[in-house]
Enzyme design. Sequence first.
Site, PDB file in Angstrom:
ATOM      1  N   ASP A 121      62.923  38.687  33.663  1.00  0.00           N
ATOM      2  CA  ASP A 121      62.895  37.344  34.253  1.00  0.00           C
ATOM      3  C   ASP A 121      61.748  36.561  33.628  1.00  0.00           C
ATOM      4  OD1 ASP A 121      64.920  38.118  35.891  1.00  0.00           O
ATOM      5  OD2 ASP A 121      63.754  38.171  37.743  1.00  0.00           O
ATOM      6  N   SER A 126      71.538  21.060  28.611  1.00  0.00           N
ATOM      7  CA  SER A 126      72.640  20.714  29.536  1.00  0.00           C
ATOM      8  C   SER A 126      72.630  21.577  30.795  1.00  0.00           C
ATOM      9  CB  SER A 126      74.001  20.876  28.842  1.00  0.00           C
ATOM     10  OG  SER A 126      73.997  20.261  27.594  1.00  0.00           O
ATOM     11  N   ASP A 174      61.627  21.826  43.812  1.00  0.00           N
ATOM     12  CA  ASP A 174      62.103  22.942  44.637  1.00  0.00           C
ATOM     13  C   ASP A 174      63.336  23.604  44.035  1.00  0.00           C
ATOM     14  OD1 ASP A 174      60.133  22.421  46.435  1.00  0.00           O
ATOM     15  OD2 ASP A 174      61.374  21.161  47.734  1.00  0.00           O
ATOM     16  N   ASN A 175      63.788  23.112  42.891  1.00  0.00           N
ATOM     17  CA  ASN A 175      65.027  23.621  42.302  1.00  0.00           C
ATOM     18  C   ASN A 175      64.755  24.585  41.164  1.00  0.00           C
ATOM     19  OD1 ASN A 175      66.684  21.922  43.945  1.00  0.00           O
ATOM     20  ND2 ASN A 175      66.038  20.207  42.667  1.00  0.00           N
ATOM     21  N   ASP A 183      69.355  41.200  46.856  1.00  0.00           N
ATOM     22  CA  ASP A 183      68.737  42.358  46.198  1.00  0.00           C
ATOM     23  C   ASP A 183      67.646  42.954  47.079  1.00  0.00           C
ATOM     24  OD1 ASP A 183      70.318  41.729  44.044  1.00  0.00           O
ATOM     25  OD2 ASP A 183      68.732  40.789  42.882  1.00  0.00           O
TER      26      ASP A 183
END
Length: 372
Positions: free
Chosen positions: A45, A59, A157-158, A327
């Site tokens: 990650d 995009s 916050d996204n 998870d």
Amino acid sequence: MASEEPKAKKQKLSKEKKTEESPTKKTPGELSPNSLFGMGNPLLDISAVVDKDFLDKYSLKTNDQILAEDKHKALFEEIVKKFKVEYHAGGATQNSIKVAQWMIQEPHNVGTFFGCIGKDKFGVILKQKAEEAHIDAHYYEQDEEPTGTCAACITGDNRSLVANLAAANAYKKDKHLDLEENWKLVEKANVYYIAGFFLTVSVESILKVAKHASEKNKLFCLNLSAPFICQFFKDNLMQVMPYVDVLFGNETEAAAFAKEQDFDTEDIKEIAKKAQALPKDNKKRQRIVVLTQGKDDTAMCLSDKFETFPVLPIDPEKIVDTNGAGDAFVGGFLSELVRDKPMDQCMKAAHYAANVIIRQAGCTFPEKPDFN
């Protein structure tokens, strides 16, 4: 974060005698390294706060989870060069093993993890991060495909998630799982967990582990993971299902599974009962079905008993990121299951872990759990 590998959506346990495979005789609750085994798609990650121009360039939508296409190839290098990044060992199964180890704390390396990475700098970082999380990761390293990555592009916050599975797709049973030193680690475990995503990579590896668990009367757990697994990898899923002792899923995955299996119901209780009643290889254990429903009660079917368990309440203001909640839920559950704890205790730990993770960015957690 790459928690759930971007997808096409988002009774006391009987005290069976420890088999000859167990490394030592243990009293209930006592743990040895390698007691819990996971196998899946390891992803590094890569998380960074980015700007709108970066999203537009590739995009990307602000709140989305996609698999990388050719046009995204340069993104992974660029995000590292241009922004301040954080690295974490990710991928659905590895996240759950990581959370289970965090809940357990001591001893270290209770969780073993197998998966495929590349011989590259991201592979080196992934190994380091797995070590920091105190999981015993044994990766199949090859140089044809780069290490799988998931970029978490954060704006406000996204977060927009872009996963490049790459090496994760290249796991080979004969090159890794079948090797004597690796198979010995599999034999040391008493509980096994594999997320459904791995059904797209190596069903033969899953079957080898699942059959071993069934023959030795150990616990084999599987996650439905995503509606597309139930739909497009149905044959692989149903090859493994007879060996599944604990089946996890959420409400959308359960609905997709019920539809594909012609259960002719949308009722979560009925779906759980019908999934529980599917043919099973090891008759010494009855299958347990655990279905989460977001903030609604979690459903569990065990034998002829159906129960619901309320999730821990949380102020919506405190929710940072729900990605990874599934998870973490499984990780919490496994942390008690591997210690032979009763089902209600497994569920309590599962809800606790999920509650902690949704307060954090990605599948990360504080230094120590506050759980007993």
